[in-house]
Design a protein around this motif. Structure first.
Motif, PDB file in Angstrom:
ATOM      1  N   ARG A   1       6.603 -33.811  -9.560  1.00  0.00           N
ATOM      2  CA  ARG A   1       7.484 -33.406  -8.476  1.00  0.00           C
ATOM      3  C   ARG A   1       6.725 -33.564  -7.161  1.00  0.00           C
ATOM      4  NH1 ARG A   1       8.724 -32.412 -13.371  1.00  0.00           N
ATOM      5  NH2 ARG A   1      10.259 -30.861 -13.899  1.00  0.00           N
TER       6      ARG A   1
ATOM      7  N   ALA B   1       5.446 -20.870  -9.791  1.00  0.00           N
ATOM      8  CA  ALA B   1       4.906 -22.225  -9.873  1.00  0.00           C
ATOM      9  C   ALA B   1       5.015 -22.859  -8.490  1.00  0.00           C
ATOM     10  CB  ALA B   1       5.682 -23.042 -10.895  1.00  0.00           C
TER      11      ALA B   1
ATOM     12  N   GLU C   1       6.176 -25.697  -7.713  1.00  0.00           N
ATOM     13  CA  GLU C   1       7.500 -26.310  -7.538  1.00  0.00           C
ATOM     14  C   GLU C   1       8.576 -25.263  -7.238  1.00  0.00           C
ATOM     15  OE1 GLU C   1       9.185 -26.799 -12.074  1.00  0.00           O
ATOM     16  OE2 GLU C   1       7.996 -28.404 -11.232  1.00  0.00           O
ATOM     17  N   GLU C   2       8.447 -24.059  -7.767  1.00  0.00           N
ATOM     18  CA  GLU C   2       9.403 -22.998  -7.451  1.00  0.00           C
ATOM     19  C   GLU C   2       9.261 -22.571  -5.988  1.00  0.00           C
ATOM     20  OE1 GLU C   2       9.851 -20.714 -11.731  1.00  0.00           O
ATOM     21  OE2 GLU C   2       8.182 -20.191 -10.438  1.00  0.00           O
TER      22      GLU C   2
ATOM     23  N   GLU D   1       8.126 -24.423  -3.548  1.00  0.00           N
ATOM     24  CA  GLU D   1       8.632 -25.521  -2.733  1.00  0.00           C
ATOM     25  C   GLU D   1      10.162 -25.503  -2.695  1.00  0.00           C
ATOM     26  OE1 GLU D   1       8.315 -29.244  -0.478  1.00  0.00           O
ATOM     27  OE2 GLU D   1       7.228 -27.375  -0.687  1.00  0.00           O
ATOM     28  N   ALA D   2      10.794 -25.205  -3.826  1.00  0.00           N
ATOM     29  CA  ALA D   2      12.252 -25.127  -3.864  1.00  0.00           C
ATOM     30  C   ALA D   2      12.762 -24.026  -2.939  1.00  0.00           C
ATOM     31  CB  ALA D   2      12.720 -24.884  -5.301  1.00  0.00           C
TER      32      ALA D   2
ATOM     33  N   HIS E   1      18.028 -30.107 -12.008  1.00  0.00           N
ATOM     34  CA  HIS E   1      16.674 -29.576 -12.209  1.00  0.00           C
ATOM     35  C   HIS E   1      16.242 -28.751 -11.000  1.00  0.00           C
ATOM     36  CE1 HIS E   1      12.760 -29.196 -14.021  1.00  0.00           C
ATOM     37  NE2 HIS E   1      12.240 -29.448 -12.829  1.00  0.00           N
ATOM     38  N   PHE E   2      16.616 -29.213  -9.810  1.00  0.00           N
ATOM     39  CA  PHE E   2      16.285 -28.443  -8.607  1.00  0.00           C
ATOM     40  C   PHE E   2      16.955 -27.078  -8.661  1.00  0.00           C
ATOM     41  CE2 PHE E   2      17.248 -26.741  -4.485  1.00  0.00           C
ATOM     42  CZ  PHE E   2      15.991 -26.689  -3.930  1.00  0.00           C
TER      43      PHE E   2
ATOM     44  N   CYS F   1      14.913 -24.826 -10.734  1.00  0.00           N
ATOM     45  CA  CYS F   1      13.669 -24.409 -10.060  1.00  0.00           C
ATOM     46  C   CYS F   1      13.932 -23.339  -9.018  1.00  0.00           C
ATOM     47  CB  CYS F   1      13.026 -25.599  -9.362  1.00  0.00           C
ATOM     48  SG  CYS F   1      12.298 -26.805 -10.458  1.00  0.00           S
ATOM     49  N   SER F   2      15.032 -23.497  -8.283  1.00  0.00           N
ATOM     50  CA  SER F   2      15.282 -22.570  -7.182  1.00  0.00           C
ATOM     51  C   SER F   2      15.916 -21.263  -7.650  1.00  0.00           C
ATOM     52  CB  SER F   2      16.176 -23.222  -6.125  1.00  0.00           C
ATOM     53  OG  SER F   2      17.439 -23.521  -6.644  1.00  0.00           O
TER      54      SER F   2
ATOM     55  N   ARG G   1      15.224 -19.677 -10.684  1.00  0.00           N
ATOM     56  CA  ARG G   1      14.310 -18.873 -11.487  1.00  0.00           C
ATOM     57  C   ARG G   1      13.667 -17.746 -10.708  1.00  0.00           C
ATOM     58  NH1 ARG G   1      11.279 -23.562 -13.565  1.00  0.00           N
ATOM     59  NH2 ARG G   1      13.032 -24.695 -14.391  1.00  0.00           N
TER      60      ARG G   1
END
Length: 76
Positions: free
Chosen positions: A8, A35, A37-38, A40-41, A65-66, A69-70, A72
């Motif tokens: 990502r 995480a 990526e979380e 960043e989301a 998928h985004f 991530c956002s 969670r």
């Protein structure tokens, strides 16, 4: 056989690794790990106010998928 992980794109790495309320000792708090990526989301969606599709494009991932991530971190 599991799929290999997809990389990502993350544009921001935080300098701060711990966030806690003022006046509450760290030992009294439960630890929640996000995480990269979380984080960043959350940054793209909430701080920059981008739409889901724009966020997914910037992270080089698919829209569904985004969304995962956002959402969670919000459930925690």
């Amino acid at each position: 056989m599991p799929r290999p992980p997809k990389f990502r794109r993350v544009e921001f790495l935080p300098q701060v690794t711990v966030f806690k309320p003022t006046g509450v000792p760290l030992r009294e708090l439960e630890e929640e790990v996000l995480a990269v990526e979380e984080l960043e989301a959350i940054r793209l969606k909430d701080l920059l106010g981008l739409e889901q599709e724009e966020c997914a494009e910037r992270m080089k991932i698919h829209g569904p998928h985004f969304k995962g991530c956002s959402s969670r971190p919000d459930k925690r």
